[in-house]
Write an enzyme that holds these catalytic residues in place. Structure first.
Site, PDB file in Angstrom:
ATOM      1  N   HIS A  86     -16.373  33.226  69.031  1.00 43.01           N
ATOM      2  CA  HIS A  86     -16.440  33.992  70.274  1.00 43.01           C
ATOM      3  C   HIS A  86     -16.774  33.087  71.452  1.00 43.01           C
ATOM      4  O   HIS A  86     -16.147  33.171  72.511  1.00 43.01           O
ATOM      5  CB  HIS A  86     -17.499  35.095  70.166  1.00 43.01           C
ATOM      6  CG  HIS A  86     -17.047  36.303  69.413  1.00 43.01           C
ATOM      7  ND1 HIS A  86     -16.735  36.268  68.069  1.00 43.01           N
ATOM      8  CD2 HIS A  86     -16.845  37.594  69.811  1.00 43.01           C
ATOM      9  CE1 HIS A  86     -16.377  37.481  67.672  1.00 43.01           C
ATOM     10  NE2 HIS A  86     -16.426  38.298  68.710  1.00 43.01           N
ATOM     11  N   HIS A  92     -25.035  34.373  64.877  1.00 37.97           N
ATOM     12  CA  HIS A  92     -24.961  32.929  65.114  1.00 37.97           C
ATOM     13  C   HIS A  92     -26.340  32.368  65.433  1.00 37.97           C
ATOM     14  O   HIS A  92     -27.183  33.054  66.021  1.00 37.97           O
ATOM     15  CB  HIS A  92     -24.030  32.604  66.290  1.00 37.97           C
ATOM     16  CG  HIS A  92     -22.578  32.695  65.960  1.00 37.97           C
ATOM     17  ND1 HIS A  92     -21.963  31.861  65.055  1.00 37.97           N
ATOM     18  CD2 HIS A  92     -21.615  33.530  66.412  1.00 37.97           C
ATOM     19  CE1 HIS A  92     -20.684  32.183  64.969  1.00 37.97           C
ATOM     20  NE2 HIS A  92     -20.453  33.195  65.778  1.00 37.97           N
TER      21      HIS A  92
END
Length: 355
Positions: free
Chosen positions: A115, A174
């Protein structure tokens, strides 16, 4: 690395505790950074405004995501939501509790962040494209305006990237170092394409060759390591095991799903740009009209939203990949050829009636 991960967990806990009021905003920013928005929102807008920028955007997104896949396979990065459950560094089984969300349970490896990488490379293309118009201004007042525009756009760029990074860390998908790596990797890919003008004149044959190279290299890399008893899909069972809700596991987040989706988009772009419909509509006299471009943008965005209602069956993995490739190819083909040709035909029919 364990120390880096444990510090990352502390940051995630801090974010989830102190930023709960901004949960909806952070979840929204995570969606903003979704690479799929490139094909359904950013590309339709930019391609009709500037075909050079739109074409570059698809190339940057596809090649950037391909590099992201290879880096993920090389780096073997864990994701926070499963790492805290398996690490042995916390005494007496007292592993931290990280809250999960419906968009947490990504199934691929975590480093670098896809992303963050996709967001940074595409926004880099958009900002540099916008600034390319102002850099031509020569008089003193225009130079000052260019500098102000430069500062404003790059500020927006970094605000968006930081927001996307925080959102990805907040949802525990993440670690901080993974999103930072993703941002700078995306910028490098985008900068490389600033000096690659050949993509603007690529033939359909070149698109097909590029697709084949990307697919064969990725598949060959996967099979070669599998022969060495290294499973590059090691992250999928971890995601299934530690995801708080099995319904949050989506085949669309697996490594090969992303690869197929991007190859389909690149093929669809090549097919559209080299089609007669594109030449007739986007290279004809109507292409210079503002009304033509506005209609194309509106029709493209509306049509692409309809693709969201097309649900691909997930019970058969190979069928899913084939249909995903076809759906992804249809999206740029719609934007580049089908919609402009329909708008061109409609405008031509209207002009004939008026005459």
């Amino acid at each position: 690395m364990d120390l880096l991960h444990s510090n990352g967990v502390l940051i995630i806990q801090h974010l989830q505790r102190d930023y709960r009021a901004y949960q909806d905003f952070l979840n929204f920013m995570s969606h903003v950074g979704d690479p799929r928005n490139i094909f359904s929102i950013y590309f339709p807008l930019w391609f009709q405004l500037n075909q050079v920028v739109g074409t570059k955007m698809i190339w940057v997104a596809v090649i950037g995501d391909w590099f992201n896949l290879i880096f993920k396979w090389i780096l073997f990065g864990h994701r926070p939501y499963w790492w805290v459950q398996e690490t042995m560094i916390y005494p007496n089984q007292s592993s931290p509790c990280l809250e999960q969300f419906p968009i947490t349970c990504e199934t691929g490896p975590g480093s670098p962040s896809g992303h963050a990488m996709g967001s940074s490379c595409v926004w880099y293309v958009m900002v540099t494209a916008a600034l390319s118009y102002t850099v031509r201004w020569k008089d003193k007042s225009a130079v000052t305006l260019h500098r102000l525009t430069w500062s404003f756009l790059w500020s927006i760029f970094w605000i968006i990237q930081i927001s996307v990074c925080i959102s990805r860390v907040f949802i525990a998908t993440h670690f901080p170092h993974q999103v930072v790596l993703g941002v700078f990797a995306g910028i490098l890919v985008a900068e490389a394409f600033e000096h690659t003008p050949a993509i603007q004149t690529a033939s359909l044959r070149m698109y097909i060759k590029t697709n084949l190279f990307l697919f064969i290299f990725a598949l060959g890399f996967y099979l070669s390591l599998k022969l060495l008893d290294i499973d590059l899909l090691w992250s999928v069972p971890k995601a299934k095991k530690w995801c708080a809700n099995p319904d949050w596991i989506n085949i669309d987040t697996t490594p090969f799903a992303g690869l197929v989706r991007n190859l389909g988009a690149l093929f669809g772009l090549g097919l559209g740009i080299n089609s007669e419909m594109f030449i007739t509509s986007c290279k004809g006299k109507n292409s210079c009209k503002i009304s033509f471009r506005i209609l194309c943008i509106a029709a493209s965005l509306a049509t692409l939203q309809l693709y969201n209602f097309v649900k691909i069956p997930t019970h058969a993995e190979y069928l899913f990949y084939i249909l995903s490739f076809c759906k992804s190819a249809a999206m740029p083909l719609t934007v580049v050829a089908l919609v402009p040709y329909c708008v061109h035909s409609l405008m031509r029919t209207t002009e004939k009636k008026l005459n």
